[in-house]
Write a protein that holds these residues in place. Structure first.
Motif, PDB file in Angstrom:
ATOM      1  N   LYS A 644     -44.324  71.069  20.841  1.00  0.00           N
ATOM      2  CA  LYS A 644     -43.318  70.072  21.183  1.00  0.00           C
ATOM      3  C   LYS A 644     -43.680  68.698  20.613  1.00  0.00           C
ATOM      4  N   LEU A 645     -44.972  68.372  20.660  1.00  0.00           N
ATOM      5  CA  LEU A 645     -45.410  67.088  20.116  1.00  0.00           C
ATOM      6  C   LEU A 645     -45.133  67.018  18.618  1.00  0.00           C
ATOM      7  N   ALA A 646     -45.501  68.100  17.915  1.00  0.00           N
ATOM      8  CA  ALA A 646     -45.293  68.116  16.465  1.00  0.00           C
ATOM      9  C   ALA A 646     -43.806  68.027  16.135  1.00  0.00           C
ATOM     10  N   ALA A 647     -42.967  68.725  16.921  1.00  0.00           N
ATOM     11  CA  ALA A 647     -41.527  68.669  16.679  1.00  0.00           C
ATOM     12  C   ALA A 647     -40.992  67.262  16.905  1.00  0.00           C
ATOM     13  N   TRP A 648     -41.477  66.640  17.972  1.00  0.00           N
ATOM     14  CA  TRP A 648     -41.029  65.273  18.286  1.00  0.00           C
ATOM     15  C   TRP A 648     -41.441  64.289  17.190  1.00  0.00           C
ATOM     16  N   LEU A 649     -42.694  64.340  16.784  1.00  0.00           N
ATOM     17  CA  LEU A 649     -43.196  63.374  15.812  1.00  0.00           C
ATOM     18  C   LEU A 649     -42.658  63.623  14.408  1.00  0.00           C
ATOM     19  N   SER A 650     -42.365  64.882  14.092  1.00  0.00           N
ATOM     20  CA  SER A 650     -41.943  65.189  12.724  1.00  0.00           C
ATOM     21  C   SER A 650     -40.616  64.540  12.368  1.00  0.00           C
ATOM     22  N   GLY A 651     -39.758  64.349  13.358  1.00  0.00           N
ATOM     23  CA  GLY A 651     -38.449  63.801  13.058  1.00  0.00           C
ATOM     24  C   GLY A 651     -38.312  62.304  13.300  1.00  0.00           C
ATOM     25  N   MET A 652     -39.366  61.671  13.792  1.00  0.00           N
ATOM     26  CA  MET A 652     -39.276  60.238  14.055  1.00  0.00           C
ATOM     27  C   MET A 652     -39.232  59.469  12.739  1.00  0.00           C
ATOM     28  N   PRO A 653     -38.459  58.399  12.668  1.00  0.00           N
ATOM     29  CA  PRO A 653     -38.342  57.644  11.416  1.00  0.00           C
ATOM     30  C   PRO A 653     -39.673  57.014  11.014  1.00  0.00           C
ATOM     31  N   GLU A 654     -39.869  56.840   9.714  1.00  0.00           N
ATOM     32  CA  GLU A 654     -41.135  56.296   9.203  1.00  0.00           C
ATOM     33  C   GLU A 654     -41.431  54.916   9.788  1.00  0.00           C
ATOM     34  N   GLU A 655     -40.385  54.127   9.970  1.00  0.00           N
ATOM     35  CA  GLU A 655     -40.571  52.780  10.510  1.00  0.00           C
ATOM     36  C   GLU A 655     -41.311  52.815  11.847  1.00  0.00           C
ATOM     37  N   TYR A 656     -41.084  53.847  12.629  1.00  0.00           N
ATOM     38  CA  TYR A 656     -41.707  53.995  13.947  1.00  0.00           C
ATOM     39  C   TYR A 656     -43.223  54.027  13.836  1.00  0.00           C
ATOM     40  N   PHE A 657     -43.743  54.732  12.835  1.00  0.00           N
ATOM     41  CA  PHE A 657     -45.195  54.875  12.694  1.00  0.00           C
ATOM     42  C   PHE A 657     -45.844  53.626  12.101  1.00  0.00           C
ATOM     43  N   LEU A 658     -45.064  52.806  11.453  1.00  0.00           N
ATOM     44  CA  LEU A 658     -45.603  51.553  10.921  1.00  0.00           C
ATOM     45  C   LEU A 658     -45.783  50.516  12.029  1.00  0.00           C
ATOM     46  N   ARG A 659     -44.973  50.616  13.084  1.00  0.00           N
ATOM     47  CA  ARG A 659     -44.994  49.590  14.119  1.00  0.00           C
ATOM     48  C   ARG A 659     -45.886  49.948  15.297  1.00  0.00           C
ATOM     49  N   ASN A 660     -46.126  51.240  15.507  1.00  0.00           N
ATOM     50  CA  ASN A 660     -46.802  51.674  16.728  1.00  0.00           C
ATOM     51  C   ASN A 660     -48.192  52.242  16.443  1.00  0.00           C
ATOM     52  N   GLU A 661     -49.119  51.947  17.360  1.00  0.00           N
ATOM     53  CA  GLU A 661     -50.445  52.546  17.290  1.00  0.00           C
ATOM     54  C   GLU A 661     -50.425  53.878  18.042  1.00  0.00           C
ATOM     55  N   ILE A 662     -51.478  54.658  17.858  1.00  0.00           N
ATOM     56  CA  ILE A 662     -51.491  56.032  18.362  1.00  0.00           C
ATOM     57  C   ILE A 662     -51.346  56.087  19.886  1.00  0.00           C
ATOM     58  N   ASP A 663     -52.048  55.218  20.618  1.00  0.00           N
ATOM     59  CA  ASP A 663     -51.955  55.256  22.083  1.00  0.00           C
ATOM     60  C   ASP A 663     -50.516  55.045  22.547  1.00  0.00           C
ATOM     61  N   ASN A 664     -49.819  54.131  21.886  1.00  0.00           N
ATOM     62  CA  ASN A 664     -48.437  53.854  22.269  1.00  0.00           C
ATOM     63  C   ASN A 664     -47.522  55.012  21.876  1.00  0.00           C
ATOM     64  N   ILE A 665     -47.783  55.604  20.714  1.00  0.00           N
ATOM     65  CA  ILE A 665     -46.992  56.757  20.263  1.00  0.00           C
ATOM     66  C   ILE A 665     -47.102  57.905  21.264  1.00  0.00           C
ATOM     67  N   LEU A 666     -48.310  58.157  21.736  1.00  0.00           N
ATOM     68  CA  LEU A 666     -48.498  59.250  22.698  1.00  0.00           C
ATOM     69  C   LEU A 666     -47.867  58.926  24.049  1.00  0.00           C
ATOM     70  N   ARG A 667     -47.867  57.661  24.412  1.00  0.00           N
ATOM     71  CA  ARG A 667     -47.203  57.274  25.660  1.00  0.00           C
ATOM     72  C   ARG A 667     -45.704  57.561  25.559  1.00  0.00           C
ATOM     73  N   HIS A 668     -45.118  57.199  24.419  1.00  0.00           N
ATOM     74  CA  HIS A 668     -43.703  57.495  24.202  1.00  0.00           C
ATOM     75  C   HIS A 668     -43.457  59.011  24.205  1.00  0.00           C
ATOM     76  N   SER A 669     -44.351  59.734  23.542  1.00  0.00           N
ATOM     77  CA  SER A 669     -44.170  61.181  23.392  1.00  0.00           C
ATOM     78  C   SER A 669     -44.206  61.890  24.742  1.00  0.00           C
ATOM     79  N   ARG A 670     -45.060  61.452  25.634  1.00  0.00           N
ATOM     80  CA  ARG A 670     -45.131  62.084  26.959  1.00  0.00           C
ATOM     81  C   ARG A 670     -43.813  61.919  27.700  1.00  0.00           C
ATOM     82  N   VAL A 671     -43.206  60.748  27.567  1.00  0.00           N
ATOM     83  CA  VAL A 671     -41.905  60.533  28.209  1.00  0.00           C
ATOM     84  C   VAL A 671     -40.875  61.481  27.622  1.00  0.00           C
ATOM     85  N   ALA A 672     -40.883  61.610  26.285  1.00  0.00           N
ATOM     86  CA  ALA A 672     -39.887  62.457  25.613  1.00  0.00           C
ATOM     87  C   ALA A 672     -40.066  63.930  25.963  1.00  0.00           C
ATOM     88  N   ILE A 673     -41.304  64.377  26.063  1.00  0.00           N
ATOM     89  CA  ILE A 673     -41.573  65.798  26.268  1.00  0.00           C
ATOM     90  C   ILE A 673     -41.514  66.200  27.741  1.00  0.00           C
TER      91      ILE A 673
END
Length: 902
Positions: A644-673
């Motif tokens: 589920k994590l890989a599916a969620w992250l694979s479709g996120m826009p590139e801009e998202y990864f430029l602005r967010n650090e890993i801890d914040n990305i995982l915090r968002h991902s937990r909410v989504a999943i």
């Protein structure tokens, strides 16, 4: 005692401020004062008019009280005595009327009570006491009571009783002058501390602030008790004040009287704060109009006020030091030679003789250097302070060109301790402006806004203080990053020079940073600095706003922003210098504006830029690839569902990864999943020192504006906002579920989701830590995200009076962000409740899709940056569309509808 007879020393009212027939003496006193107050503007014409106005107010109160006394207490062994400001003969229309009934034996207390009842019926503010001589002497052990007694003034009644009390309270056996001196010093120190030891604030207290009327009262009280000189004229006759000192204090006192008359008149009450809402009106009443050299009329008026208070504070300290030495001569022992020009007397420094500064003018700078190099020295003797004041004229062009003088000044800047105190005292004594002539125009100069809390000279010296703090072990924990940066810079004196000159060109017109950089380079060159240091100090002054502007107005998570910023800075060493100057500058501008968010923002930009210097340039594609990979690895290691994590992250826009650090990305991902949608979480974010609000919901064009309105209604301020639109395919691929309005689980339709992230602070600039406040915020936002189409987008609350008195023109600028295929809309306007909600509501109505927002409030100015695309995901480049958006934003900034919250 001011007077010992039936006459108070004030002539009968002559009706100078208004026709006598308009308020006859037999009219009730309150009505007389009310009518007199209508003529307050006439009292501001000149010094004589102000003093005449005060005398007339005092005389009218005297006359009314004397008449009432004759009706109730004539021919009794009692006396009516004025005390406090009324005793000094300094009655203002809305001042308290402080009196004391002095009685021989309390035999006539019933008649006294009838007299007081009659006074209370006037509706005026009456402060009173009824005491015998013996009771007065007992109460006088309280320094406040004693102070009121030494300036008492007979209004009516038994003069002998008052004379007896006056003789008793002046007995040195019963009331030691040293005791009174110590009490007044403690009182002044406490008063100064309550005002942060700074009188030059944007809204000064003209009575209690440093350099205000209370400083004048203090030296008059001390002169009255110690030397029998109850006012400035008597102090001059007693040679406590020299001619120039007397004239300076008399002019300052008159100016403060005039301003106080104006404040009481405008506010129609006893207002002692020179508020922004009154400053403009008073400036006009004093004849200040238009602009001169870029300075507003109100700024020139306030500079006059501040320069008067600086002179009062300066002479207050000189006189207090003189009395300290007279009452405690032991503090001047032992005597020790420091060098051929100076001696040490106890913990004080003194010139060897009265001609030292004439024979050796550079000894003036040497004096302050010695004070910095000898921390055991607490200051200079009164005699030396007077010599310094009398010899300031020796600091001329020849002095400033003297090589030894330049060496002494640079030695001072390189001293291990005492730099700030030395420069502060040089400013207070006038030496700094004499040595650096361009510093003179900024002394007492204010800027009429809410961003700058202090005058420019006070702010500059506070910057120097803040620059010194990272160097001191006791302050290391305050900002370890700054302490480490300070330890790396090779020449701190260059940093101090930049701090000294960064605002020196304020008030001249033109770009103050460019003009100041020219002055700084010229000064550094004249003082023998190396070429690289001359360039560095000039660059620091010219670019002293670069780091703060970049952090507050640009998307610093964008690698391209970091690359451009690093290119402008040039090197890690310059970055260290600039960071230290920026932090010191902002913290000295306005304590209320420095908060954890700004601190974190500056540190983040500083660290990202240092990282850029260390690692070099990485492409956006490389950053996206590495961040997505590392997030998948870390999330899996922490027990998240890898698929589920890989599916969620694979479709996120590139801009998202430029602005967010890993801890914040995982915090968002937990909410989504893990959560059902729409999802809302509110958490403390230690990294950003703010409260994070995270929302994942179906996209609705008004959702952002409605959420902002909800946040505003809870009294919170948005500092930053990120918006990520999640593509349709990802919604289906991730299998996300929703909860409908009835609480039922349902499959999300194949439509876009939106991830909203807000960082907010409370009104004190802190993360929200009150559980009740968080619960209320959660409840309000839950209603918004479940029914975004029904939410109100407009907040209406009363605009604070401070904001109402200030004007800010609205400016809208469109800046193309080609690298990110988006448009930045910069909005500069006047802040007000609900502004951000109105602006964001306007953007979506005008077809501007918000991707990111950077919010900054600087006093009364809102400086917001919105990163947008059009409805097709393209930058907004069409000029007509841009103009339509700009017009709508300008209209929205003005506010729509009522002034009250609904």
């Amino acid at each position: 005692m001011q007077s010992t007879g039936q006459s108070s020393g004030h002539p009968a009212p002559d009706g100078r401020f208004g026709d006598q027939t308009t308020f006859p003496a037999d009219r009730p006193l309150a009505r007389q004062l009310e009518t007199l107050n209508a003529h307050w503007a006439e009292a501001l014409a000149d010094e004589a008019s102000a003093r005449g106005f005060i005398q007339e107010v005092t005389a009218r109160v005297d006359s009314a009280l004397r008449t009432l006394w004759q009706d109730k207490l004539a021919d009794t062994p009692c006396a009516l005595v004025a005390v406090g400001g009324y005793g000094r003969g300094e009655m203002f229309v809305h001042s308290d009327i402080d009196i004391m009934v002095l009685t021989a034996d309390h035999a006539h207390d019933e008649a006294v009570q009838a007299f007081l009842y009659t006074l209370w019926d006037t509706g005026l503010s009456i402060g009173y006491a009824v005491r015998s001589v013996e009771e007065c002497l007992e109460a006088a052990t309280d320094p406040t009571v004693y102070t009121s007694l030494i300036e008492m003034r007979l209004i009516a009644g038994d003069e002998g009783l008052v004379t007896r009390l006056d003789s008793a309270i002046r007995s040195e056996a019963a009331f030691d002058p040293a005791w009174f001196f110590a009490a007044k010093l403690d009182e002044q120190q406490a008063r100064y501390e309550s005002h942060d030891n700074v009188g030059t604030k944007i809204e000064p207290h003209i009575k209690e602030g440093p350099g205000g009327l209370r400083d004048l009262h203090t030296i008059r009280w001390l002169a009255n008790r110690i030397d029998g000189a109850p006012n400035l004229a008597a102090m001059h006759r007693a040679e406590l004040l020299r001619d120039d000192e007397y004239r300076a204090l008399e002019h300052a006192e008159s100016l403060l009287f005039r301003i106080r008359i104006g404040l009481h008149g405008l506010a129609e009450r006893a207002e002692e704060r020179l508020l922004l809402t009154h400053q403009k009106t008073l400036a006009g009443a004093f004849g200040y109009q238009g602009q001169q050299d870029g300075n507003l009329a109100v700024e020139r008026f306030m500079q006059r006020f501040f320069r008067a208070t600086i002179e009062v504070e300066r002479l207050n300290q000189l006189l207090i030091q003189r009395w300290r030495e007279r009452l405690h001569p032991e503090i001047l022992e032992p005597i020790q030679r420091l060098n051929p020009r100076f001696i040490r007397r106890g913990r004080l420094i003194e010139t060897r003789d009265a001609q030292v500064f004439m024979r050796s003018p550079t000894a003036i700078l040497e004096l302050f250097l010695l004070l910095a190099e000898h921390p055991e020295l607490e200051g200079m003797t009164a005699a030396t302070a007077r010599q310094l004041r009398a010899n300031l004229s020796v600091i001329d062009a020849g002095f400033r060109a003297n090589r030894h003088a330049k060496q002494l000044f640079m030695r001072l800047l390189r001293a291990e301790r005492g730099v700030y105190l030395a420069l502060r005292n040089m400013n207070l004594t006038g030496v700094l402006a004499a040595y650096i002539p361009n510093f003179g125009p900024i002394v007492g100069l204010m800027q009429f806004d809410l961003f700058h809390a202090y005058t420019v000279d006070t702010h500059t010296l506070l910057v120097i203080r803040n620059l010194r703090r990272p160097a001191l072990p006791e302050y290391r924990d305050e900002n370890p990053i700054a302490a480490d940066a300070f330890a790396r810079i090779p020449r701190p004196e260059v940093l101090y020079l930049a701090g000294l000159f960064h605002d020196i060109a304020k008030g001249r017109g033109g770009d103050h940073a460019e003009l100041g950089a020219f002055d700084a380079r010229d000064f550094a060159r004249a003082h023998g600095l190396a070429r690289e240091d001359i360039d560095l100090v000039g660059w620091l002054v010219e670019q002293h706003l670069l780091l703060s502007f970049t952090a507050q107005r640009q998307d610093i998570e964008d690698p391209e922003v970091i690359r451009r910023f690093a290119e402008q800075v040039g090197s890690p060493e310059r970055l260290d210098y600039l960071y230290l100057l920026t932090v010191a500058d902002i913290r000295a501008t306005n304590p209320q504006l420095w908060n954890s968010w700004r601190d974190t923002l500056l540190k983040r930009l500083f660290e990202l830029t240092h990282q850029h210097f260390a690692e070099g340039v990485r492409s956006s594609a490389q950053i996206v690839r590495e961040t997505r990979r590392d997030a998948n690895r870390q999330g899996s290691s922490e027990g998240m569902d890898a698929g589920k994590l890989a599916a969620w992250l694979s479709g996120m826009p590139e801009e998202y990864f430029l602005r967010n650090e890993i801890d914040n990305i995982l915090r968002h991902s937990r909410v989504a999943i893990d959560a059902d949608l729409p999802a809302l979480t509110i958490n403390d974010d230690p990294q950003h020192q703010a409260t994070q609000i995270l929302i994942l919901a179906q996209n609705h064009p008004a959702l952002f504006a409605h959420v902002v309105a909800g946040i505003d209604r809870e009294g919170l301020n948005v500092q930053s906002a990120n918006i990520t639109v999640i593509p349709r395919p990802l919604v289906v691929e991730s299998g996300l579920n929703a909860i409908d309005g009835e609480g039922n689980r349902e499959q999300l339709p194949e439509s876009e989701l939106i991830l909203l992230e807000f960082f907010v602070l409370d009104r004190q600039g802190h993360a929200v830590d009150d559980p009740g406040a968080i619960e209320a915020l959660h409840e309000r936002l839950e209603g918004v995200i479940h029914r975004p189409e029904r939410a109100l987008s407009v907040t209406r609350r009363r605009t604070p009076a401070q904001l109402s008195s200030l004007d800010v023109d609205t400016e809208v600028e469109f800046i193309a962000d080609v690298a990110r295929a988006r448009t930045m809309i910069q909005v500069l306007t006047k802040d007000r409740p609900g502004l951000l909600a109105d602006l964001s509501d306007t953007l979506w109505r005008m077809g501007a899709i918000l991707l990111h927002a950077r919010i900054a409030t600087l006093g009364e100015r809102a400086e917001d940056a919105f990163f947008v695309v059009d409805q097709y995901g393209h930058p907004i480049n069409d000029r007509e569309h841009q103009q339509a958006i700009a017009d709508a934003l300008i209209h929205a900034a003005k506010g729509r509808g009522a002034d009250e919250e609904h």
